[in-house]
Design a protein around this motif. Structure first.
Motif, PDB file in Angstrom:
ATOM      1  N   VAL A 164       0.853  -1.195   0.000  1.00 17.88           N
ATOM      2  CA  VAL A 164       0.000   0.000   0.000  1.00 17.88           C
ATOM      3  C   VAL A 164       0.884   1.239   0.000  1.00 17.88           C
ATOM      4  O   VAL A 164       1.744   1.390   0.878  1.00 17.88           O
ATOM      5  CB  VAL A 164      -0.891   0.033   1.272  1.00 17.88           C
ATOM      6  CG1 VAL A 164      -1.825   1.247   1.232  1.00 17.88           C
ATOM      7  CG2 VAL A 164      -1.698  -1.252   1.427  1.00 17.88           C
ATOM      8  N   THR A 218       7.249   0.826  -2.191  1.00 22.05           N
ATOM      9  CA  THR A 218       6.529  -0.402  -2.583  1.00 22.05           C
ATOM     10  C   THR A 218       6.916  -0.904  -3.975  1.00 22.05           C
ATOM     11  O   THR A 218       6.831  -2.100  -4.227  1.00 22.05           O
ATOM     12  CB  THR A 218       5.004  -0.178  -2.518  1.00 22.05           C
ATOM     13  OG1 THR A 218       4.659   0.973  -3.289  1.00 22.05           O
ATOM     14  CG2 THR A 218       4.530   0.002  -1.098  1.00 22.05           C
ATOM     15  N   LEU A 277      -9.226   1.613   2.256  1.00 18.07           N
ATOM     16  CA  LEU A 277      -8.195   0.641   2.642  1.00 18.07           C
ATOM     17  C   LEU A 277      -8.729  -0.391   3.611  1.00 18.07           C
ATOM     18  O   LEU A 277      -8.345  -1.566   3.567  1.00 18.07           O
ATOM     19  CB  LEU A 277      -6.991   1.372   3.249  1.00 18.07           C
ATOM     20  CG  LEU A 277      -6.177   2.202   2.255  1.00 18.07           C
ATOM     21  CD1 LEU A 277      -5.103   2.987   2.974  1.00 18.07           C
ATOM     22  CD2 LEU A 277      -5.557   1.305   1.198  1.00 18.07           C
ATOM     23  N   VAL A 288       3.297  -0.973   4.019  1.00 24.88           N
ATOM     24  CA  VAL A 288       2.671   0.306   3.738  1.00 24.88           C
ATOM     25  C   VAL A 288       3.670   1.448   3.826  1.00 24.88           C
ATOM     26  O   VAL A 288       4.543   1.457   4.696  1.00 24.88           O
ATOM     27  CB  VAL A 288       1.454   0.531   4.679  1.00 24.88           C
ATOM     28  CG1 VAL A 288       1.820   0.379   6.122  1.00 24.88           C
ATOM     29  CG2 VAL A 288       0.802   1.887   4.472  1.00 24.88           C
ATOM     30  N   ILE A 319      -2.629   7.155   6.112  1.00 25.01           N
ATOM     31  CA  ILE A 319      -2.656   5.830   5.477  1.00 25.01           C
ATOM     32  C   ILE A 319      -2.142   4.778   6.461  1.00 25.01           C
ATOM     33  O   ILE A 319      -2.753   3.725   6.649  1.00 25.01           O
ATOM     34  CB  ILE A 319      -1.823   5.836   4.167  1.00 25.01           C
ATOM     35  CG1 ILE A 319      -2.546   6.679   3.121  1.00 25.01           C
ATOM     36  CG2 ILE A 319      -1.576   4.428   3.662  1.00 25.01           C
ATOM     37  CD1 ILE A 319      -1.877   6.721   1.762  1.00 25.01           C
ATOM     38  N   VAL A 322      -4.347   1.566   7.961  1.00 25.38           N
ATOM     39  CA  VAL A 322      -3.918   0.178   7.771  1.00 25.38           C
ATOM     40  C   VAL A 322      -3.768  -0.522   9.125  1.00 25.38           C
ATOM     41  O   VAL A 322      -4.210  -1.658   9.307  1.00 25.38           O
ATOM     42  CB  VAL A 322      -2.607   0.136   6.948  1.00 25.38           C
ATOM     43  CG1 VAL A 322      -2.037  -1.268   6.916  1.00 25.38           C
ATOM     44  CG2 VAL A 322      -2.861   0.629   5.539  1.00 25.38           C
ATOM     45  N   VAL A 365       5.535  -1.102   8.308  1.00 22.88           N
ATOM     46  CA  VAL A 365       5.180   0.298   8.051  1.00 22.88           C
ATOM     47  C   VAL A 365       6.451   1.113   7.820  1.00 22.88           C
ATOM     48  O   VAL A 365       7.359   1.102   8.637  1.00 22.88           O
ATOM     49  CB  VAL A 365       4.406   0.919   9.244  1.00 22.88           C
ATOM     50  CG1 VAL A 365       4.036   2.369   8.945  1.00 22.88           C
ATOM     51  CG2 VAL A 365       3.147   0.124   9.549  1.00 22.88           C
TER      52      VAL A 365
END
Ligand code: FAD
Length: 622
Positions: A438, A447, A562, A581, A587, A591, A616
């Motif tokens: 994500v 990512t 999400l 993520v 965000i 998550v 993360v």
């Protein structure tokens, strides 16, 4: 007024002994804790390697992809416990305002650390005569306890440190602990100062003699340090924080050394200089080895400068080459030093390496094609790949250094860049059945290489991943251009055993979305207040339409839900699932919330639900 003779010999002997042994005992406690954390971290690393091997074996036996077995089983109790632990320690958070988020592991470490030091400061402070909490016992002892922490506080603030090595936790994750320990020590030194003021008016003698002047200088420097390291200062004036931090630490340690010298405490101070110097030496050596052409070595002269491009109003792309011995893993960071752009010559800014250290994209053929098919792939590695590897960075424009870089990029200039790195961990996703990635905006720097790595490892048979989901939230359809060719190539290279789903959510205005269909191609530079400003328009939709015509690739308007997306993935998976993520605090928070209970709760796991691991990356903001 009490005099020295009021204290029995037993009192003085105990006091002096505690002065030495208590800091040592605190060290043993911290070392034991680090050892346990290290065992868990490295144990989990080794476990995921074995899990992957076991996975292959069972895959060969069953040969079914994502065989979901929702059966209650008590044999899954250990897994349920591990998931419970993950949720409670890392996904339950304490949120203070909009910008402070601490997970329960951090809360626990903070409380335990402060409690440990306070207990050692105030136990056994009763004199033989029965006077409780006698200041003569705790005042100097608390300062000694604080001093004993400086080596580890310093080590935790450096990029190359033993704590990272032992625990397997990267230096940037340990930065919170560095700040927390430093603030605790400051608090202890304030208590020491109060203790000294009380005892100097109460006791006319001194058991331990130390110069007042050096103590005052040390405390003043430490106070300044604490002020500049507060988040509002760090956020608004990072460079001021950086240089004042450097200077005040130096003054503090020198003054503390002389202050504690006569009190037998300086042996806790000088190791800080050693750890700091060691880190610098390692960094300088790396800098020379990986940027050799800038240091008078002939080979590759001139080829290390970075090409800059302004991809949108607030995003700059940098591309630069480094020699073949520069290796990195997906998700790692490098510090970029650009003396011609930054205000101060040694400013180093961290950015995630958005390219992938592999020949996959420049040499591999699309899945199912053995001949010379058309090559749509981005040459992530340049034509000179075997000798010079291309590093790509996506840089979000803020107010300082990055704003100046934007001006350079608007003119498409090349700049001299010293690369310090790579640093940080890389998620090992080889043993997961489903990997969800994500990203928000430039978080795709993290990512994208992880995504490419998954595809490469599945192709090579080194990963048991069956499904990879790439979710990217963007603020305008034009952002797709940053990486679209790479995504096309990646989808083409994905083996048939791997289901690839790419979901791009455009939360920008619909007009920007629609412009995806427009087949125009101009990128102009205009001048606003003397500063070049880009007029961002679409380069052409050929590749975009090709990207969205590929199976599993979708662009949707609006924000990504999400919570629903992750719950959907969990419901489709059994076995092991990873979620990585990188994006805004919002965000990361969504998550974390989505992957708490009941999604990763004991009942879900006992009933065959997937074991979920969350990674993360927050660019230092979350
Ligand atoms: C591990 C890591 C990886 C990162 N990867 C990326 C990436 O791939 N792409 C991207 O756009 N950004 C990334 N960042 C953020 C990036 O480093 C900052 O946005 C950049 O340094 C801001 O520079 P500035 O002078 O323009 O910032 P300012 O406008 O002065 O400040 C903006 C923010 O950046 C922080 N910041 C400023 N200088 C530094 C510094 N030297 N080190 C750390 N934080 C700083 C400030 O505290 C503030 O919160 C990453 C940060 C970290 C910690």
């Amino acid at each position: 007024m009490p005099s020295e003779s009021d204290f029995s010999e037993a009192d003085i002997a105990a006091l002096l002994q505690q002065f030495v042994t208590y800091p040592e005992q605190v060290w043993y406690a911290i070392a034991a804790f680090l050892f346990i954390v290290g065992c868990f971290q490295w144990g989990s690393f080794v476990h995921s390697k074995f899990a992957r091997r076991r996975h292959y074996e069972s895959d060969e036996e069953t040969a079914t992809a994502n065989d979901i077995q929702y059966k209650f089983s008590l044999r899954r109790i250990p897994l349920a416990i591990i998931n419970f632990y993950r949720v409670v320690t890392f996904r339950w958070t304490l949120e203070i305002g909009q910008s402070y988020t601490l997970n329960m592991a951090e809360v626990f470490v903070t409380v335990a650390y402060i409690a440990l030091l306070l207990i050692y400061a105030f136990i056994n402070t009763t004199t033989v005569e029965g006077q409780k909490l006698d200041v003569i016992f705790w005042s100097n002892r608390i300062a000694m306890l604080a001093s004993s922490q400086f080596p580890i506080v310093t080590a935790l603030g450096t990029k190359n440190n033993l704590v990272s090595f032992v625990t397997g936790i990267s230096y940037d994750r340990l930065n919170y602990i560095h700040r927390m320990m430093a603030r605790t020590c400051f608090m202890l030194l304030c208590v020491h100062t109060v203790g000294e003021i009380i005892s100097s008016s109460y006791y006319p003698f001194k058991l331990i003699k130390a110069s007042k002047g050096t103590g005052i200088i040390a405390l003043a420097a430490f106070f300044l340090l604490i002020i500049v390291s507060l988040r509002p200062v760090r956020t608004r004036a990072y460079e001021i924080f950086f240089y004042v931090h450097f200077l005040s630490v130096f003054i503090f340690l020198v003054a503390a050394y002389f202050h504690t010298k006569s009190a037998y405490g300086s042996y806790w101070i000088w190791p800080s200089f050693v750890f700091w110097a060691l880190d610098r030496v390692i960094r300088v050596v790396r800098l020379v080895v990986f940027n050799h052409s800038y240091f008078g070595f002939k080979s590759g002269t001139g080829t290390m400068d970075a090409a800059t491009e302004l991809l949108s109003e607030d995003l700059v792309r940098l591309r630069l080459h480094r020699p073949p011995h520069f290796h990195w893993f997906p998700g790692q960071t490098a510090y970029l030093i650009m003396p011609s752009v930054s205000t101060l010559p040694f400013e180093a800014h961290p950015f995630t390496i958005a390219s992938f250290d592999s020949s996959l994209l420049s040499t591999a053929k699309p899945e199912g094609q053995s001949g010379s098919g058309e090559n749509h792939g981005t040459q992530v590695l340049g034509s000179s790949a075997p000798f010079w590897k291309e590093l790509v960075f996506l840089v979000n424009v803020h107010g300082g250094f990055t704003k100046k870089l934007k001006e350079v990029a608007a003119k498409k200039e090349t700049v001299k860049v010293f690369v310090d790195g790579p640093y940080g961990p890389s998620p090992d996703l080889g043993s997961y059945d489903t990997c969800v990635l994500v990203a928000g905006g430039s978080g795709v720097s993290y990512t994208l290489p992880v995504f490419l790595n998954i595809i490469e490892r599945v192709r090579k048979g080194k990963s048991s991943c069956k499904r990879v989901v790439f979710i990217w939230s963007i603020r305008g359809a034009e952002c797709v251009e940053w990486i679209e060719e790479t995504l096309i190539k990646a989808v083409q290279l994905a083996p048939l055993s791997l289901t690839v789903s790419i979901r791009i959510f455009n939360s920008g205005s619909p007009s920007t979305s629609q412009s995806m269909e427009v087949n125009s191609s101009i990128s102009n530079i205009t001048e606003k207040n003397g500063i070049p400003e880009p007029v961002v328009t679409r380069r052409g939709s050929l590749t975009s339409s090709m990207l969205f015509s590929l199976r599993g690739v979708k662009m949707e308007s609006g924000r990504a839900d999400l919570d629903a997306l992750l719950k959907g993935e969990v419901s489709m998976t059994s076995g092991r699932m990873s979620v990585s993520v990188c994006g805004s605090q919002g965000i990361a928070r969504t998550v974390r919330h989505a992957l708490r209970f009941p999604v990763s709760g004991p009942s879900s796991i006992l009933n065959g639900g997937p074991s979920v691991t969350l990674y993360v990356e927050s660019f230092g903001y979350a």
